[in-house]
Motif scaffolding. Structure first.
Motif, PDB file in Angstrom:
ATOM      1  N   ILE A  36      13.693   5.083 -51.121  1.00 50.62           N
ATOM      2  CA  ILE A  36      13.907   5.815 -52.374  1.00 50.62           C
ATOM      3  C   ILE A  36      14.777   5.011 -53.343  1.00 50.62           C
ATOM      4  O   ILE A  36      14.449   4.894 -54.523  1.00 50.62           O
ATOM      5  CB  ILE A  36      14.556   7.191 -52.113  1.00 50.62           C
ATOM      6  N   VAL A  37      15.886   4.462 -52.871  1.00 49.75           N
ATOM      7  CA  VAL A  37      16.799   3.804 -53.826  1.00 49.75           C
ATOM      8  C   VAL A  37      16.589   2.297 -53.905  1.00 49.75           C
ATOM      9  O   VAL A  37      17.126   1.657 -54.806  1.00 49.75           O
ATOM     10  CB  VAL A  37      18.289   4.102 -53.507  1.00 49.75           C
ATOM     11  N   GLY A  38      15.805   1.722 -52.981  1.00 47.32           N
ATOM     12  CA  GLY A  38      15.570   0.279 -53.013  1.00 47.32           C
ATOM     13  C   GLY A  38      16.769  -0.473 -52.475  1.00 47.32           C
ATOM     14  O   GLY A  38      17.700   0.130 -51.938  1.00 47.32           O
ATOM     15  N   PRO A  39      16.745  -1.814 -52.620  1.00 45.33           N
ATOM     16  CA  PRO A  39      17.870  -2.600 -52.116  1.00 45.33           C
ATOM     17  C   PRO A  39      19.139  -2.197 -52.880  1.00 45.33           C
ATOM     18  O   PRO A  39      19.133  -2.209 -54.104  1.00 45.33           O
ATOM     19  CB  PRO A  39      17.488  -4.045 -52.455  1.00 45.33           C
ATOM     20  N   ASP A  40      20.151  -1.836 -52.191  1.00 46.31           N
ATOM     21  CA  ASP A  40      21.345  -1.312 -52.856  1.00 46.31           C
ATOM     22  C   ASP A  40      22.542  -1.573 -51.961  1.00 46.31           C
ATOM     23  O   ASP A  40      22.497  -1.292 -50.763  1.00 46.31           O
ATOM     24  CB  ASP A  40      21.173   0.205 -53.068  1.00 46.31           C
ATOM     25  N   LEU A 134      11.719   9.509 -57.666  1.00 49.89           N
ATOM     26  CA  LEU A 134      11.688  10.149 -56.355  1.00 49.89           C
ATOM     27  C   LEU A 134      10.270  10.589 -56.000  1.00 49.89           C
ATOM     28  O   LEU A 134       9.768  10.292 -54.913  1.00 49.89           O
ATOM     29  CB  LEU A 134      12.631  11.353 -56.379  1.00 49.89           C
ATOM     30  N   VAL A 135       9.618  11.258 -56.933  1.00 49.05           N
ATOM     31  CA  VAL A 135       8.259  11.746 -56.681  1.00 49.05           C
ATOM     32  C   VAL A 135       7.318  10.564 -56.453  1.00 49.05           C
ATOM     33  O   VAL A 135       6.493  10.562 -55.532  1.00 49.05           O
ATOM     34  CB  VAL A 135       7.780  12.610 -57.872  1.00 49.05           C
ATOM     35  N   PHE A 136       7.456   9.556 -57.271  1.00 46.21           N
ATOM     36  CA  PHE A 136       6.598   8.370 -57.167  1.00 46.21           C
ATOM     37  C   PHE A 136       6.749   7.724 -55.788  1.00 46.21           C
ATOM     38  O   PHE A 136       5.763   7.414 -55.113  1.00 46.21           O
ATOM     39  CB  PHE A 136       6.976   7.379 -58.272  1.00 46.21           C
ATOM     40  N   VAL A 137       7.994   7.535 -55.373  1.00 50.98           N
ATOM     41  CA  VAL A 137       8.246   6.864 -54.095  1.00 50.98           C
ATOM     42  C   VAL A 137       7.743   7.724 -52.928  1.00 50.98           C
ATOM     43  O   VAL A 137       7.110   7.228 -52.000  1.00 50.98           O
ATOM     44  CB  VAL A 137       9.751   6.559 -53.944  1.00 50.98           C
ATOM     45  N   LEU A 138       8.031   9.025 -53.013  1.00 54.46           N
ATOM     46  CA  LEU A 138       7.614   9.890 -51.902  1.00 54.46           C
ATOM     47  C   LEU A 138       6.096   9.918 -51.774  1.00 54.46           C
ATOM     48  O   LEU A 138       5.556   9.959 -50.681  1.00 54.46           O
ATOM     49  CB  LEU A 138       8.150  11.313 -52.110  1.00 54.46           C
ATOM     50  N   HIS A 144       3.697  11.007 -48.729  1.00 52.07           N
ATOM     51  CA  HIS A 144       3.720  12.476 -48.624  1.00 52.07           C
ATOM     52  C   HIS A 144       2.664  13.082 -49.548  1.00 52.07           C
ATOM     53  O   HIS A 144       2.300  12.480 -50.566  1.00 52.07           O
ATOM     54  CB  HIS A 144       5.090  13.022 -49.029  1.00 52.07           C
ATOM     55  N   SER A 145       2.241  14.290 -49.213  1.00 49.60           N
ATOM     56  CA  SER A 145       1.314  14.988 -50.105  1.00 49.60           C
ATOM     57  C   SER A 145       2.121  15.658 -51.226  1.00 49.60           C
ATOM     58  O   SER A 145       3.339  15.822 -51.120  1.00 49.60           O
ATOM     59  CB  SER A 145       0.547  16.052 -49.328  1.00 49.60           C
ATOM     60  N   LEU A 146       1.398  16.078 -52.274  1.00 52.79           N
ATOM     61  CA  LEU A 146       2.073  16.749 -53.382  1.00 52.79           C
ATOM     62  C   LEU A 146       2.762  18.029 -52.900  1.00 52.79           C
ATOM     63  O   LEU A 146       3.869  18.352 -53.343  1.00 52.79           O
ATOM     64  CB  LEU A 146       1.068  17.092 -54.486  1.00 52.79           C
ATOM     65  N   GLU A 151       7.890  20.861 -51.750  1.00 50.87           N
ATOM     66  CA  GLU A 151       8.832  21.572 -50.883  1.00 50.87           C
ATOM     67  C   GLU A 151      10.143  20.798 -50.743  1.00 50.87           C
ATOM     68  O   GLU A 151      11.227  21.366 -50.798  1.00 50.87           O
ATOM     69  CB  GLU A 151       8.188  21.777 -49.509  1.00 50.87           C
ATOM     70  N   LEU A 152      10.001  19.475 -50.632  1.00 54.64           N
ATOM     71  CA  LEU A 152      11.201  18.656 -50.458  1.00 54.64           C
ATOM     72  C   LEU A 152      12.124  18.707 -51.665  1.00 54.64           C
ATOM     73  O   LEU A 152      13.341  18.734 -51.526  1.00 54.64           O
ATOM     74  CB  LEU A 152      10.799  17.184 -50.225  1.00 54.64           C
TER      75      LEU A 152
END
Lengths: 189, 380
Positions: A36-40, A134-138, A144-146, A151-152
């Protein structure tokens, strides 16, 4: 079932149960946060925050969803908070060019190209608003499905789909600009 | 290629990359991709996403997992401790908005205020920009000259927010082991039997011990006096959690979100006045400031190279500067190159830099300095 039993022992504060829970899930949490956050540089801190939250809130888990879903939701919230704060930062990448001659190790071309493209992708993702990212990565990276995403993140499927559409468009356009790809809009030639 | 066909192919790419579809359908997609550059690049984008999905983080080592786990226990325990301590405070003296630590705040909501215990002294509004909280008030004395606030602490801890007013000298906190100089920050000083521990929640403080050793302690850092100078410690003191609860950090305005418009004074048909959006900081101007000062960073690095010629690595620094360009906070991110002397030298120097003025309020910039020995010209 094993997970449920473990959670019950954590909730009942059995000695060693929280440690067992931590070691059972730390790699998964770490991976989720990274995607989600990438290299950090704060990734370890985020893992820590996630489990602090788990430690303080595990008594609120009532088994209505699976423990992995509950944990994933906690992880997503920690990541989203972090992304919101991080958007207030401003990262200066160009400085490395100003400093005493960084002699970077030579990489094989293919690897260099691949890591360059991945770096560009993460930079493009950094430009997205946190919820869109967040939505894009998930969806695109975690698969994940829509419905699952809705729900998440506690939103409707329509909202999630709209964010995904907007995010995809922004990512495509930014990638076109950054990597000089054939423009995706210019179809029909 | 028609737009409609491209649209169909792009919608099908997700399934295509998941290996779905009949052989005929997949072949049709492939034929289209071969002929259409735009859809080919879309396919390429999706393959990058696949790569990103496969590219996990470097695995956590057992040691890191252990360190994180211990941090979790300490932080969770401290959060529980803060709840108990806040409950014992006299509520009228405690600014309610200050309870910002989420865990503490959530639990405090349902706790009833109770009369203070005799040993709880609470807050000291000392004046000259000093707000201090000490579990044991008798341990702290406030001694100020006309221009300089001074706190003297002989035991236990004091948690302080110092906002330096115009014309006031930096705050001094004197302990049996050291003196802490503060220009404007949130921090704690904890006096133990044989050492003084200083931790900074936000800002930068300078500490000088009785032997004249100096060090800087920046945001989320903790250091203690020792017989041979200062020891850097993990910022694990429970006082950090207490600081978070007592002095929540004010968030600077987001740079990329619209500034809220003031409410319309009266309903009128005239167009709504638009408040100009704060201009984002100019990367080139910031880079120019850094470039002007790289010789200073190089000096820090080169002085350490004399002791270890193989020293190299990246030092990432986070700098917060205000609208006037002056540095409000500077801190290290990550382990740097493992030589505290170099890190301190860099932080000290960067704290004196002047960044471009900004109408966006506080600006936070992360600067990775790649410190590598330049290859000599003869090598080429």
């Amino acid at each position: 079932m094993r997970d449920q039993g473990l959670v019950e022992r954590v909730q009942a504060r059995h000695p060693g149960a929280f440690e067992e829970f931590y070691y059972a899930y730390v790699d998964r949490v770490h991976r989720h946060l990274y995607s989600i956050v990438g290299p950090d540089s704060d990734l370890d801190d985020l893992v820590q925050q996630t489990f602090v939250h788990v430690h303080l809130r595990i008594h609120t888990f009532r088994g209505e969803s699976s423990v992995t879903t509950w944990l994933h939701r906690v992880t997503v919230n920690v990541a989203l908070d972090h992304l919101r704060r991080r958007r207030r930062w401003f990262r200066l990448d160009s400085v490395r060019d100003q400093l005493p001659s960084p002699a970077e190790p030579e990489q094989p071309d293919e690897n260099a190209d691949r890591s360059h493209k991945l770096r560009v992708l993460h930079q493009v993702l950094d430009k997205l608003k946190p919820k869109k990212r967040l939505v894009f990565v998930l969806y695109e990276i975690e698969g994940h499905s829509l419905e699952e995403i809705a729900e998440l993140v506690d939103s409707s499927v329509n909202t999630v789909a709209a964010r995904l559409r907007a995010a995809r468009l922004e990512v495509r356009q930014a990638m076109e600009r950054r990597l000089k790809l054939a423009p995706l809009r210019a179809v029909g030639s | 290629m028609s737009d409609a066909r491209c649209q169909q192919v792009r919608e099908g790419l997700h399934a295509y990359r998941a290996g779905e579809g009949t052989p005929l359908w997949r072949q049709a997609i492939e034929v289209h991709l071969d002929a259409c550059a735009a859809c080919h690049s879309e396919r390429w984008l999706q393959s990058q996403l696949e790569d990103a999905a496969k590219q996990g983080p470097p695995p956590l080592s057992d040691v890191r997992k252990r360190v994180i786990f211990e941090g979790v226990l300490e932080q969770a325990e401290a959060a529980g401790g803060v709840v108990e301590r806040v409950r014992r405070l006299r509520w009228p003296q405690l600014a309610v908005p200050a309870l910002a630590t989420a865990a503490a705040a959530a639990l405090v909501l349902w706790l009833q205020p109770v009369p203070p215990s005799p040993e709880v002294s609470g807050w000291m509004q000392a004046g000259m920009g000093v707000e201090a909280f000490a579990p044991d008030a008798a341990a702290v004395q406030y001694q100020a000259t006309a221009e300089r606030p001074v706190l003297v602490l002989d035991r236990q801890a004091v948690l302080v927010r110092f906002t330096r007013p115009e014309g006031v000298q930096p705050l001094e906190v004197r302990t049996p082991h050291a003196t802490v100089f503060v220009r404007g920050t949130v921090f704690f000083v904890d006096v133990r039997d044989d050492a003084t521990v200083v931790g900074v929640q936000h800002g930068l403080v300078e500490v000088v011990d009785r032997s004249g050793h100096r060090t800087l302690v920046a945001t989320r850092q903790q250091a203690s006096t020792s017989t041979s100078g200062f020891a850097r410690e993990q910022p694990s003191s429970p006082h950090f959690v207490m600081l978070d609860a007592l002095f929540p950090e004010e968030q600077p305005p987001a740079l990329d979100e619209p500034v809220p418009l003031p409410p319309e004074p009266a309903p009128a048909p005239r167009p709504r006045p638009q408040r100009p959006r704060a201009a984002p900081p100019d990367p080139d101007a910031i880079a120019a400031v850094v470039a002007r000062h790289t010789h200073l960073i190089r000096e820090c690095y080169e002085s350490a190279l004399k002791k270890d010629s193989s020293l190299a690595g990246t030092v990432e620094v986070e700098v917060v500067y205000g609208a006037d360009g002056s540095v409000r906070d500077v801190r290290m991110l990550g382990p740097g190159i493992g030589v505290d002397e170099v890190h301190q030298c860099m932080l000290r120097r960067i704290s004196a830099w002047r960044f471009p003025t900004s109408d966006a309020g506080h600006v936070t910039v992360r600067i990775p300095f790649v410190l590598t020995l330049a290859p000599s010209r003869n090598d080429k």
